[in-house]
Design a protein around this motif. Structure first.
Motif, PDB file in Angstrom:
ATOM      1  N   ALA A   1       9.640  -9.927 -11.570  1.00 38.24           N
ATOM      2  CA  ALA A   1       8.984 -10.636 -12.672  1.00 38.24           C
ATOM      3  C   ALA A   1       8.608 -12.066 -12.323  1.00 38.24           C
ATOM      4  O   ALA A   1       7.835 -12.696 -13.051  1.00 38.24           O
ATOM      5  N   ASP A   2       9.126 -12.616 -11.220  1.00 42.31           N
ATOM      6  CA  ASP A   2       8.881 -14.021 -10.875  1.00 42.31           C
ATOM      7  C   ASP A   2       7.834 -14.191  -9.785  1.00 42.31           C
ATOM      8  O   ASP A   2       7.700 -15.274  -9.229  1.00 42.31           O
ATOM      9  N   GLN A   3       7.098 -13.142  -9.446  1.00 40.77           N
ATOM     10  CA  GLN A   3       6.087 -13.266  -8.402  1.00 40.77           C
ATOM     11  C   GLN A   3       4.898 -12.355  -8.701  1.00 40.77           C
ATOM     12  O   GLN A   3       5.031 -11.335  -9.354  1.00 40.77           O
ATOM     13  N   ARG A   4       3.721 -12.770  -8.247  1.00 41.28           N
ATOM     14  CA  ARG A   4       2.516 -11.965  -8.404  1.00 41.28           C
ATOM     15  C   ARG A   4       2.515 -10.865  -7.359  1.00 41.28           C
ATOM     16  O   ARG A   4       2.800 -11.108  -6.189  1.00 41.28           O
ATOM     17  N   TRP A   5       2.177  -9.651  -7.778  1.00 41.84           N
ATOM     18  CA  TRP A   5       2.157  -8.551  -6.824  1.00 41.84           C
ATOM     19  C   TRP A   5       1.069  -7.541  -7.176  1.00 41.84           C
ATOM     20  O   TRP A   5       0.601  -7.469  -8.304  1.00 41.84           O
ATOM     21  N   LEU A   6       0.712  -6.787  -6.150  1.00 42.01           N
ATOM     22  CA  LEU A   6      -0.282  -5.723  -6.282  1.00 42.01           C
ATOM     23  C   LEU A   6       0.217  -4.514  -5.500  1.00 42.01           C
ATOM     24  O   LEU A   6       0.544  -4.630  -4.309  1.00 42.01           O
ATOM     25  N   ILE A   7       0.307  -3.357  -6.151  1.00 41.84           N
ATOM     26  CA  ILE A   7       0.635  -2.107  -5.489  1.00 41.84           C
ATOM     27  C   ILE A   7      -0.605  -1.227  -5.540  1.00 41.84           C
ATOM     28  O   ILE A   7      -1.095  -0.901  -6.621  1.00 41.84           O
ATOM     29  N   TYR A   8      -1.101  -0.863  -4.375  1.00 41.64           N
ATOM     30  CA  TYR A   8      -2.374  -0.149  -4.271  1.00 41.64           C
ATOM     31  C   TYR A   8      -2.135   1.274  -3.799  1.00 41.64           C
ATOM     32  O   TYR A   8      -1.529   1.497  -2.740  1.00 41.64           O
ATOM     33  N   ASP A   9      -2.622   2.237  -4.589  1.00 42.14           N
ATOM     34  CA  ASP A   9      -2.572   3.646  -4.219  1.00 42.14           C
ATOM     35  C   ASP A   9      -3.833   3.963  -3.427  1.00 42.14           C
ATOM     36  O   ASP A   9      -4.922   4.086  -3.998  1.00 42.14           O
ATOM     37  N   ARG A  10      -3.693   4.083  -2.121  1.00 40.97           N
ATOM     38  CA  ARG A  10      -4.855   4.253  -1.241  1.00 40.97           C
ATOM     39  C   ARG A  10      -5.559   5.584  -1.480  1.00 40.97           C
ATOM     40  O   ARG A  10      -6.779   5.684  -1.371  1.00 40.97           O
ATOM     41  N   ARG A  11      -4.801   6.614  -1.808  1.00 39.92           N
ATOM     42  CA  ARG A  11      -5.399   7.940  -1.992  1.00 39.92           C
ATOM     43  C   ARG A  11      -6.246   7.991  -3.258  1.00 39.92           C
ATOM     44  O   ARG A  11      -7.327   8.594  -3.283  1.00 39.92           O
ATOM     45  N   ARG A  12      -5.782   7.362  -4.328  1.00 40.66           N
ATOM     46  CA  ARG A  12      -6.467   7.450  -5.634  1.00 40.66           C
ATOM     47  C   ARG A  12      -7.312   6.224  -5.936  1.00 40.66           C
ATOM     48  O   ARG A  12      -7.928   6.139  -6.984  1.00 40.66           O
ATOM     49  N   ARG A  13      -7.286   5.238  -5.053  1.00 42.72           N
ATOM     50  CA  ARG A  13      -8.177   4.090  -5.100  1.00 42.72           C
ATOM     51  C   ARG A  13      -8.035   3.267  -6.379  1.00 42.72           C
ATOM     52  O   ARG A  13      -9.018   2.821  -6.953  1.00 42.72           O
ATOM     53  N   TYR A  14      -6.806   3.084  -6.816  1.00 42.07           N
ATOM     54  CA  TYR A  14      -6.539   2.134  -7.890  1.00 42.07           C
ATOM     55  C   TYR A  14      -5.137   1.581  -7.708  1.00 42.07           C
ATOM     56  O   TYR A  14      -4.365   2.076  -6.868  1.00 42.07           O
ATOM     57  N   GLY A  15      -4.817   0.534  -8.457  1.00 40.81           N
ATOM     58  CA  GLY A  15      -3.518  -0.099  -8.259  1.00 40.81           C
ATOM     59  C   GLY A  15      -2.978  -0.734  -9.513  1.00 40.81           C
ATOM     60  O   GLY A  15      -3.600  -0.704 -10.588  1.00 40.81           O
TER      61      GLY A  15
ATOM     62  N   THR B   1       0.846  -1.186   0.000  1.00 39.68           N
ATOM     63  CA  THR B   1       0.000   0.000   0.000  1.00 39.68           C
ATOM     64  C   THR B   1       0.882   1.236   0.000  1.00 39.68           C
ATOM     65  O   THR B   1       1.867   1.301   0.740  1.00 39.68           O
ATOM     66  N   ILE B   2       0.551   2.205  -0.843  1.00 39.52           N
ATOM     67  CA  ILE B   2       1.286   3.462  -0.887  1.00 39.52           C
ATOM     68  C   ILE B   2       0.282   4.609  -0.877  1.00 39.52           C
ATOM     69  O   ILE B   2      -0.908   4.413  -1.156  1.00 39.52           O
ATOM     70  N   GLU B   3       0.761   5.792  -0.562  1.00 39.88           N
ATOM     71  CA  GLU B   3      -0.082   6.986  -0.561  1.00 39.88           C
ATOM     72  C   GLU B   3       0.782   8.186  -0.961  1.00 39.88           C
ATOM     73  O   GLU B   3       1.012   9.095  -0.158  1.00 39.88           O
ATOM     74  N   PRO B   4       1.274   8.208  -2.200  1.00 41.12           N
ATOM     75  CA  PRO B   4       2.203   9.262  -2.622  1.00 41.12           C
ATOM     76  C   PRO B   4       1.508  10.604  -2.816  1.00 41.12           C
ATOM     77  O   PRO B   4       0.285  10.686  -2.946  1.00 41.12           O
ATOM     78  N   ASP B   5       2.322  11.653  -2.856  1.00 40.60           N
ATOM     79  CA  ASP B   5       1.779  12.994  -3.088  1.00 40.60           C
ATOM     80  C   ASP B   5       1.254  13.145  -4.509  1.00 40.60           C
ATOM     81  O   ASP B   5       0.307  13.895  -4.749  1.00 40.60           O
ATOM     82  N   PHE B   6       1.869  12.432  -5.457  1.00 39.28           N
ATOM     83  CA  PHE B   6       1.482  12.526  -6.858  1.00 39.28           C
ATOM     84  C   PHE B   6       1.097  11.139  -7.374  1.00 39.28           C
ATOM     85  O   PHE B   6       1.394  10.119  -6.753  1.00 39.28           O
ATOM     86  N   ASP B   7       0.467  11.118  -8.528  1.00 37.38           N
ATOM     87  CA  ASP B   7       0.030   9.859  -9.131  1.00 37.38           C
ATOM     88  C   ASP B   7       1.208   9.233  -9.882  1.00 37.38           C
ATOM     89  O   ASP B   7       1.387   9.446 -11.077  1.00 37.38           O
ATOM     90  N   VAL B   8       2.009   8.427  -9.169  1.00 32.56           N
ATOM     91  CA  VAL B   8       3.238   7.893  -9.755  1.00 32.56           C
ATOM     92  C   VAL B   8       3.115   6.440 -10.225  1.00 32.56           C
ATOM     93  O   VAL B   8       4.072   5.895 -10.773  1.00 32.56           O
ATOM     94  N   LEU B   9       1.974   5.803 -10.019  1.00 36.94           N
ATOM     95  CA  LEU B   9       1.853   4.391 -10.411  1.00 36.94           C
ATOM     96  C   LEU B   9       2.220   4.143 -11.879  1.00 36.94           C
ATOM     97  O   LEU B   9       2.935   3.189 -12.178  1.00 36.94           O
ATOM     98  N   PRO B  10       1.755   4.976 -12.833  1.00 36.73           N
ATOM     99  CA  PRO B  10       2.158   4.715 -14.221  1.00 36.73           C
ATOM    100  C   PRO B  10       3.660   4.819 -14.448  1.00 36.73           C
ATOM    101  O   PRO B  10       4.179   4.222 -15.394  1.00 36.73           O
ATOM    102  N   LEU B  11       4.376   5.543 -13.580  1.00 32.81           N
ATOM    103  CA  LEU B  11       5.814   5.744 -13.761  1.00 32.81           C
ATOM    104  C   LEU B  11       6.647   4.630 -13.134  1.00 32.81           C
ATOM    105  O   LEU B  11       7.785   4.397 -13.553  1.00 32.81           O
ATOM    106  N   ILE B  12       6.113   3.944 -12.126  1.00 30.87           N
ATOM    107  CA  ILE B  12       6.889   2.901 -11.456  1.00 30.87           C
ATOM    108  C   ILE B  12       6.531   1.504 -11.947  1.00 30.87           C
ATOM    109  O   ILE B  12       7.133   0.526 -11.513  1.00 30.87           O
ATOM    110  N   ALA B  13       5.560   1.400 -12.847  1.00 26.61           N
ATOM    111  CA  ALA B  13       5.109   0.083 -13.314  1.00 26.61           C
ATOM    112  C   ALA B  13       6.248  -0.707 -13.951  1.00 26.61           C
ATOM    113  O   ALA B  13       6.438  -1.890 -13.654  1.00 26.61           O
ATOM    114  N   ALA B  14       7.022  -0.075 -14.826  1.00 30.05           N
ATOM    115  CA  ALA B  14       8.102  -0.781 -15.529  1.00 30.05           C
ATOM    116  C   ALA B  14       9.161  -1.275 -14.557  1.00 30.05           C
ATOM    117  O   ALA B  14       9.688  -2.392 -14.691  1.00 30.05           O
TER     118      ALA B  14
END
Length: 316
Positions: free
Chosen positions: A195-209, A175-188
């Motif tokens: 790459a060898d494990q299933r993961w989910l990063i959830y932006d609590r402030r913007r309610r998507y992951g 779970t993260i709650e950054p000041d800016f919407d950085v999920l599209p930038l950290i995806a790569a």
């Protein structure tokens, strides 16, 4: 919620004699208010509409935040991904790849006037006929540069401060709650590194992951009616070994710490307090920390640690 970029970074030709830079159409019609769906593709479609109608924007607002005037309703622009890709590609006729990416960073910054700022920067680039990325005399250029730097700093921190917890079904959740919407930038970054494990990063402030299923990384949204007070996964769904891993993680940070060099001011500058609630090493300790007792105390009048050994070697 913004989606990922509609086109690759390397596409689009560079202006040349055979492919000249075209001048931007004049915006001679009365200015208009524009509304769009809040996505980056929607904003690019608005930019196309501005020049198609030859009417500069008074305002560009998401549909849910539209504040219309007394005598005119805003022009509602329907997102067209083909037009958005065309605008994104043709921007390279006027700016380089880095400058174009900075415009995307400005959009993710969620600044209150980000739409008009992106329009003004792009319009200036199209009318100037030369690179404007270092034209710091212009306020729009300075703001774009400053917001892009803030986005880069937040992206770097998120890549360093994300802490995963393993659930019973083998999913690693953070779970993260950054000041800016950085999920599209950290995806790569996380797709490559984990790459060898299933993961989910959830932006609590913007309610998507971001969800990675061992093959692709996708944007996922959560029910807006779900509670927001919880900052972590319920203990009932965590792997039974997760508390042990957290304890080991905390013990590692405790033992690499050097109490004599403690500098809280510097520490908080590099790791601001707003990130601490999601960091395992900053959570309350279940076991009291005890330093590793593997150092010999220095007796008064005796040589410092290491000097006695060197003296013996020199005698030999």
């Amino acid at each position: 919620m913004p989606r990922f970029l509609p086109a690759s970074q390397s596409s689009a030709p560079v202006p040349s004699a055979a492919n000249p830079r075209r001048k931007a159409p004049s915006l001679h019609n009365a200015p208009l208010d524009y509304s769009y769906d809040g996505t980056f593709e929607g904003l690019l479609t608005v930019l196309f509409t501005v020049y198609d109608r030859q009417a500069a924007p008074n305002s560009i607002q998401p549909h849910g935040a539209v504040q219309g005037g007394l005598f005119a309703q805003p022009v509602s622009v329907v997102t067209d991904e083909a037009l958005a890709a065309r605008v994104w590609k043709n921007l390279l006729r006027y700016v380089d790849k880095d400058a174009r990416m900075r415009l995307f960073h400005v959009f993710l910054s969620e600044a209150s006037d980000r739409e008009l700022l992106i329009f003004r920067y792009a319009d200036l680039a199209m009318r100037t006929g030369r690179d404007i990325s270092e034209n710091y005399a212009d306020d729009n250029v300075r703001r774009v540069q400053r917001l892009a730097q803030q986005m880069y700093r937040e992206k770097h921190r998120m890549e360093a401060f994300v802490r995963f917890e393993k659930t019973q079904d083998g999913l690693f959740h953070a779970t993260i709650e950054p000041d800016f919407d950085v999920l599209p930038l950290i995806a790569a970054h996380f797709t490559t590194r984990y790459a060898d494990q299933r993961w989910l990063i959830y932006d609590r402030r913007r309610r998507y992951g971001l969800y990675y299923d061992l093959h692709h990384t996708d944007v996922v949204e959560f029910d807006s009616a779900s509670p927001r007070h919880s900052a972590s996964v319920s203990a009932t769904v965590l792997d039974e070994r997760e508390p042990l891993f957290q304890l080991l993680w905390q013990a590692y940070f405790d033992h690499v710490n050097i109490p004599e060099r403690k500098n809280l001011k510097l520490h908080r500058r590099h790791m601001p307090l707003r990130y601490w609630r999601y960091l395992s090493e900053k959570q309350p300790r279940e076991q009291r920390f005890e330093a590793i007792r593997n150092k010999r105390p220095v007796q008064p009048g005796s040589p410092a640690i290491g000097q006695g050994e060197r003296a013996e070697e020199e005698k030999g």
